[in-house]
Every structure is written in structure tokens, then in C-alpha cells.
Motif scaffolding. Structure first.
Motif, PDB file in Angstrom:
ATOM      1  N   ASP A   1       0.917  -1.410  -0.120  1.00 38.99           N
ATOM      2  CA  ASP A   1       0.255  -0.122   0.377  1.00 38.99           C
ATOM      3  C   ASP A   1       0.785   1.830  -0.146  1.00 38.99           C
ATOM      4  OD1 ASP A   1      -2.311  -1.585   0.719  1.00 38.99           O
ATOM      5  OD2 ASP A   1      -2.402  -1.449   2.824  1.00 38.99           O
ATOM      6  N   VAL A   2       0.659   2.417  -0.465  1.00 37.15           N
ATOM      7  CA  VAL A   2       1.093   3.240  -0.738  1.00 37.15           C
ATOM      8  C   VAL A   2       0.477   4.270  -0.124  1.00 37.15           C
ATOM      9  CG1 VAL A   2       2.185   5.669  -2.697  1.00 37.15           C
ATOM     10  CG2 VAL A   2       1.572   2.996  -3.073  1.00 37.15           C
ATOM     11  N   ALA A   3       0.985   5.298   1.176  1.00 36.06           N
ATOM     12  CA  ALA A   3       0.348   6.269   1.627  1.00 36.06           C
ATOM     13  C   ALA A   3      -0.266   7.568   0.868  1.00 36.06           C
ATOM     14  CB  ALA A   3       0.943   7.189   3.344  1.00 36.06           C
ATOM     15  N   ALA A   4      -1.143   7.922   1.281  1.00 38.94           N
ATOM     16  CA  ALA A   4      -1.182   9.302   0.654  1.00 38.94           C
ATOM     17  C   ALA A   4      -0.283  10.472   0.622  1.00 38.94           C
ATOM     18  CB  ALA A   4      -2.778   9.925   1.227  1.00 38.94           C
ATOM     19  N   SER A   5      -0.404  11.114  -0.730  1.00 39.56           N
ATOM     20  CA  SER A   5       0.949  11.928  -0.258  1.00 39.56           C
ATOM     21  C   SER A   5       0.228  13.665  -0.960  1.00 39.56           C
ATOM     22  CB  SER A   5       2.414  11.620  -1.475  1.00 39.56           C
ATOM     23  OG  SER A   5       1.342  11.602  -2.452  1.00 39.56           O
ATOM     24  N   ALA A   6       1.013  14.438  -0.805  1.00 32.69           N
ATOM     25  CA  ALA A   6       0.858  15.842  -1.768  1.00 32.69           C
ATOM     26  C   ALA A   6       0.461  15.410  -3.248  1.00 32.69           C
ATOM     27  CB  ALA A   6       1.538  16.881  -1.225  1.00 32.69           C
ATOM     28  N   THR A   7       0.655  15.179  -3.918  1.00 32.86           N
ATOM     29  CA  THR A   7       0.276  14.139  -5.546  1.00 32.86           C
ATOM     30  C   THR A   7      -0.758  13.165  -5.316  1.00 32.86           C
ATOM     31  OG1 THR A   7       2.064  13.446  -5.309  1.00 32.86           O
ATOM     32  CG2 THR A   7       2.529  15.044  -5.793  1.00 32.86           C
ATOM     33  N   HIS A   8      -1.169  12.391  -4.394  1.00 38.31           N
ATOM     34  CA  HIS A   8      -1.913  11.074  -5.053  1.00 38.31           C
ATOM     35  C   HIS A   8      -2.587  10.936  -3.773  1.00 38.31           C
ATOM     36  CE1 HIS A   8       0.856   8.250  -2.876  1.00 38.31           C
ATOM     37  NE2 HIS A   8       1.727   9.398  -3.557  1.00 38.31           N
ATOM     38  N   PRO A   9      -3.736   9.841  -3.641  1.00 31.59           N
ATOM     39  CA  PRO A   9      -4.439  10.027  -2.732  1.00 31.59           C
ATOM     40  C   PRO A   9      -3.554   8.422  -2.125  1.00 31.59           C
ATOM     41  CG  PRO A   9      -4.977   8.744  -4.576  1.00 31.59           C
ATOM     42  CD  PRO A   9      -4.281  10.122  -4.698  1.00 31.59           C
ATOM     43  N   PHE A  10      -4.503   8.038  -1.286  1.00 31.47           N
ATOM     44  CA  PHE A  10      -3.946   6.543  -0.404  1.00 31.47           C
ATOM     45  C   PHE A  10      -4.235   5.070  -1.948  1.00 31.47           C
ATOM     46  CE2 PHE A  10      -5.788   2.351   1.188  1.00 31.47           C
ATOM     47  CZ  PHE A  10      -4.706   2.097   1.327  1.00 31.47           C
ATOM     48  N   LEU A  11      -3.412   4.884  -2.359  1.00 32.98           N
ATOM     49  CA  LEU A  11      -3.689   3.644  -3.396  1.00 32.98           C
ATOM     50  C   LEU A  11      -3.181   2.255  -2.938  1.00 32.98           C
ATOM     51  CD1 LEU A  11      -0.520   5.652  -5.876  1.00 32.98           C
ATOM     52  CD2 LEU A  11      -3.337   5.453  -5.301  1.00 32.98           C
ATOM     53  N   SER A  12      -3.820   0.803  -2.047  1.00 30.15           N
ATOM     54  CA  SER A  12      -3.832   0.057  -2.079  1.00 30.15           C
ATOM     55  C   SER A  12      -2.699  -0.568  -3.467  1.00 30.15           C
ATOM     56  CB  SER A  12      -5.155  -0.600  -1.805  1.00 30.15           C
ATOM     57  OG  SER A  12      -5.847  -1.448  -2.834  1.00 30.15           O
TER      58      SER A  12
ATOM     59  N   GLY B   1       8.795   6.552  -5.312  1.00 28.67           N
ATOM     60  CA  GLY B   1      10.120   4.964  -5.201  1.00 28.67           C
ATOM     61  C   GLY B   1       9.556   3.637  -4.762  1.00 28.67           C
ATOM     62  N   GLU B   2       8.159   3.396  -4.946  1.00 25.97           N
ATOM     63  CA  GLU B   2       7.394   2.447  -4.327  1.00 25.97           C
ATOM     64  C   GLU B   2       7.937   1.342  -5.451  1.00 25.97           C
ATOM     65  OE1 GLU B   2       5.898   1.545  -1.400  1.00 25.97           O
ATOM     66  OE2 GLU B   2       5.743   3.381  -0.447  1.00 25.97           O
ATOM     67  N   GLU B   3       8.013   0.389  -4.396  1.00 26.55           N
ATOM     68  CA  GLU B   3       8.585  -0.987  -5.985  1.00 26.55           C
ATOM     69  C   GLU B   3       7.452  -1.259  -6.641  1.00 26.55           C
ATOM     70  OE1 GLU B   3      10.357  -4.545  -4.207  1.00 26.55           O
ATOM     71  OE2 GLU B   3       8.951  -5.179  -4.279  1.00 26.55           O
ATOM     72  N   ILE B   4       7.269  -1.032  -8.196  1.00 27.59           N
ATOM     73  CA  ILE B   4       6.332  -1.451  -8.914  1.00 27.59           C
ATOM     74  C   ILE B   4       6.366  -2.781  -8.819  1.00 27.59           C
ATOM     75  CG2 ILE B   4       5.748  -1.394 -10.958  1.00 27.59           C
ATOM     76  CD1 ILE B   4       6.434   1.215 -11.786  1.00 27.59           C
ATOM     77  N   ASP B   5       4.790  -3.389  -9.025  1.00 26.15           N
ATOM     78  CA  ASP B   5       4.755  -4.886  -8.665  1.00 26.15           C
ATOM     79  C   ASP B   5       3.726  -5.648 -10.140  1.00 26.15           C
ATOM     80  OD1 ASP B   5       4.460  -7.621  -7.657  1.00 26.15           O
ATOM     81  OD2 ASP B   5       1.981  -7.309  -6.530  1.00 26.15           O
ATOM     82  N   ALA B   6       3.026  -4.449 -10.995  1.00 28.94           N
ATOM     83  CA  ALA B   6       2.528  -5.168 -11.961  1.00 28.94           C
ATOM     84  C   ALA B   6       3.031  -3.665 -13.071  1.00 28.94           C
ATOM     85  CB  ALA B   6       0.730  -5.048 -12.004  1.00 28.94           C
ATOM     86  N   LEU B   7       2.593  -3.265 -14.781  1.00 27.83           N
ATOM     87  CA  LEU B   7       3.188  -2.914 -15.287  1.00 27.83           C
ATOM     88  C   LEU B   7       2.266  -3.300 -16.674  1.00 27.83           C
ATOM     89  CD1 LEU B   7       5.096  -0.794 -16.307  1.00 27.83           C
ATOM     90  CD2 LEU B   7       6.578  -2.028 -17.252  1.00 27.83           C
TER      91      LEU B   7
END
Length: 405
Positions: A49-60, A268-274
């Protein structure tokens, strides 16, 4: 840099020294390759999961997100979409691809694999959304195992793509011994061909060598996590090193970084699908900040689409199917036309008109009715469905569903 010997099941592995030598030779001629122009718009999932930031919402980690390509980070398929279109919320989307031969953005083009066995499917199955809702098995785990000359073995498909002939490219989550191709590594790229055999396209050491040629770094890639095929090139995301596990590598004769971590924009979150977002695939989206709610609850919705576009938001309790393939977008209205809540919307459409701003976005709060207007979803769960349509283009967004608690 494809394996021109076209070895299939029973044929043996290509020479590591030959592949490594060719790639290193190309790197020596040109030095570490730089990214060739601006990266295209990409669709990715993340390992965590990616925490919300100034540029995007929370992403599961069950979400697919549009990144790079000069656009903002935007949710594309989130948990509520999986519930509305597939009938369940995956714990993690481990691999994703678009099947060729479908109109851009169409529901039937969605192809994926899961991190774990769940909802009656296996983590080695290649799955596809069905036109009228639900999930079907496009290629079963057992079929892949048999094509590798094995039986009774569990595998996990970790990456997916389709080449220019519609053949399935994939990679496995774990090393695998005893196959017709010899021992396989989790960083190998394989191809399933229609005669039920498997070919080795790239070995992990070759991808390691290409990564070093492109970046000048010698840190281990560890594993191939994402795959894409574009203009004759195979692109991958890798598990390491940490400075590049959120980047995309083109595995070509002169390898290069398609998009670095800064261009992807996910810290820099690890990408799991592309997957590449082809023109027309980034259809309007309606995202809800939860997948479960009680009657009377207020929730937050975010909508994306063409700047300044006017949309009708459709609301219903009962899932259903109306063929919408003659229009652009998702291809199916996933609501019952006899649903009473939908009836009130259709009787007074302006009440749910939504105008997107100059950036193609709007955020609104909705309150679920307290009356018993919920209905049954694809899996028999009680809840509510939401889907919006662009009133100019008639482009339909993916359905988003909230389960009643």
C-alpha cells in the motif's frame, strides 16, 4: 535481444555467456543507456500500500494507478471497481495486462493474476474480467504447469504481458526446478505458445546484465515483477536494487530506463505490475474512499475525466448488465434497469449531473439513503453501485461498488 533460437519445452536454455556478451558489448559501444525521450503513460500496481501524499491519494496494493507520461498520478482501477466488476476485492494485484483485440478501456480486455489463492481462483491462474461481470480463467495454473512438463506443482504468475502476436509473456514468483527448460529462476521471462508449450525469452542473468548496461549499477535485480511488450521491446520492473525497484527497464540490444522512480511519481515504491496506457484506455473514473458502508453513511468520491466534461452519475443497489459496447469506455452498465434507486435517478437526471473542473477532476461527498434501497451484487452481497457516463461522448466509467455492513 529475443532468443532467436526459439527454444521451446524440451529444447534447453540459451547460452548465458552469449546473451551477456551481446548486451555488454552493446553497453560498451554506447555506455549506460539513458531514457529515450519522455516515458509514456503507464499503469502500475505496487507491492505494498502507498500512503496518501500531496500528489496522490492512498493507493492499495490491489489498485492499478496511472502514472508518468506527463500526467498526474491517478487511480485507474481501485478496490471498489474490482468489487463492482469482478464480484470480489483482491488482496493484491500481482500482474496485469490488456488482452489484444478489444476496444480501448474495455472491461473484457482486463487480464490479471493474484498474489494469493482466493475467491475460487489460484495465484497461478491468468484471469480476465467477463463482459457481463465476474472473473473467468483465461489460462489455468495447471495448464502452465503441464506446459512446463510438470504435474502437481504450485506456481504463482508474477508478471504478464502479450506480445505483438497475442502470445502470453509471463514470469514466476519463485524459482522452479525440473521443467523441460531446466531450472527456472524468478527473474526469467517466459512465453506460452498456443501449442501448449513454453519458450524461454530472457534469463534472469541476461536481464541483470541489461540492467547494469542501462544504469551502471551492479546491485541485484532479484526478481522480475512487471512485464510489458511495446514496439517490439520487452519492458520489465524488478525487485531490486531499491534505487530502481520503482523504475521501468527496456530489455533491448541497447538497454535503457523507460521511466525512473522520479518520473513514475510514487516516491520510489516497488512496482508490482506494469502496463502501457494506450490512447483511449484512460477512461473516466469514479473512485470511492471505502468498499464497505452502512445505510446513511457519508463517503467521499473522486471523479476524473476530460477537463470541463459533464457526467451523469448513476446510482443503484442491484447489480446487473446492460451491453454498452457500441459506446466508448467500459463496455457494460453493471446495474439492473429495474432497480428502484436507479429509477429515481433516471426520472430526474440533472440531480446527479457532475461537472469536472479544468483539470478533469471533482471531489464530492455522497450520503447513502437510509431506506432499504440496497440490492445484491455479483457475489450476492448487499450494497450499492455507482457508475458515471460522459454526456458528450457517452464514454462509460468502470462500476464502483460499496458493500453494505
Amino acid at each position: 535481444m529475443h532468443d532467436t533460437t526459439n527454444r521451446s519445452s524440451g529444447g534447453g536454455r540459451p547460452s548465458r555467456l552469449l546473451i551477456a556478451g551481446l548486451v555488454l558489448g552493446a553497453g560498451a559501444l554506447g555506455g549506460p543507456a539513458a531514457a529515450q525521450g519522455s516515458p509514456p503513460r503507464l499503469l502500475v500496481s505496487t507491492t505494498d500500500d502507498v500512503a496518501a501524499s500531496a500528489t496522490h491519494p492512498f493507493l492499495s496494493d490491489a489498485s492499478l494507478t496511472a502514472v508518468a507520461g506527463g500526467g498526474e498520478v491517478r487511480p485507474h482501477l481501485v478496490e471498489g471497481h474490482w468489487l463492482g466488476a469482478g464480484g470480489f476485492v483482491p488482496t493484491d494485484i500481482d500482474a496485469f495486462a490488456r488482452q489484444p483485440g478489444y476496444a480501448p478501456g474495455r472491461n473484457e480486455s482486463v487480464c490479471f493474476s493474484l498474489l494469493s489463492n482466493e475467491s475460487g481462483v489460484q495465484d497461478g491462474d491468468v484471469l480476465a474480467l467477463q463482459a457481463s461481470g465476474g472473473v473467468g480463467v483465461l489460462l489455468a495454473e495447471d495448464a502452465i504447469v503441464a506446459a512446463l512438463g510438470l504435474a502437481g506443482v504450485d506456481i504463482d504468475v508474477d508478471a504478464l504481458a502479450f506480445d505483438d502476436q497475442g502470445r502470453l509473456l509471463f514470469s514466476l514468483q519463485n524459482d522452479l526446478a525440473g521443467t523441460y527448460l531446466g531450472p527456472l529462476e524468478d527473474g526469467d521471462v517466459l512465453r506460452y505458445v498456443t501449442n501448449g508449450s513454453v519458450e524461454l525469452v530472457f534469463e534472469e542473468p541476461a536481464i541483470q546484465t541489461m540492467f547494469t548496461a542501462a544504469t551502471g549499477l551492479t546491485g541485484a535485480i532479484g526478481d522480475v515483477l512487471g512485464l510489458e511488450f511495446f514496439n517490439g521491446e520487452i519492458w520489465v520492473t524488478t525487485q531490486g536494487p531499491s534505487s530502481h525497484d520503482g523504475a521501468v527497464l527496456a530489455c533491448t540490444f541497447v538497454p535503457y530506463i523507460v521511466a525512473d522512480e522520479a518520473a513514475v511519481g510514487l516516491e520510489g515504491e516497488e512496482i508490482d505490475a506494469l502496463s502501457i496506457l494506450a490512447p483511449g484506455e484512460e477512461i473516466p473514473t469514479l473512485c470511492i474512499d471505502r468498499t464497505a458502508a452502512a445505510a446513511g453513511d457519508t463517503f467521499h468520491a473522486t471523479m476524473h475525466g476530460a477537463p470541463g466534461s459533464l457526467h451523469l452519475v448513476l446510482l443503484a443497489g442491484t447489480a446487473g448488465y446492460v451491453d454498452f459496447r457500441r459506446f466508448p469506455g467500459w463496455g457494460a452498465l453493471m446495474m439492473s434497469l429495474s432497480d428502484p434507486w436507479l429509477g429515481t435517478v433516471l426520472a430526474d437526471p440533472p440531480a446527479t449531473f457532475v461537472l469536472l473542473d479544468a483539470n478533469g477532476t471533482v471531489e464530492l461527498d455522497y450520503t447513502l439513503p437510509t431506506a432499504a434501497v440496497w440490492g445484491l451484487g455479483l457475489a450476492g452481497e448487499e450494497g450499492w453501485s455507482f457508475q458515471m457516463i460522459d454526456l458528450r461522448s457517452l464514454e462509460l466509467a468502470a462500476p464502483c461498488r460499496v458493500k453494505r455492513v
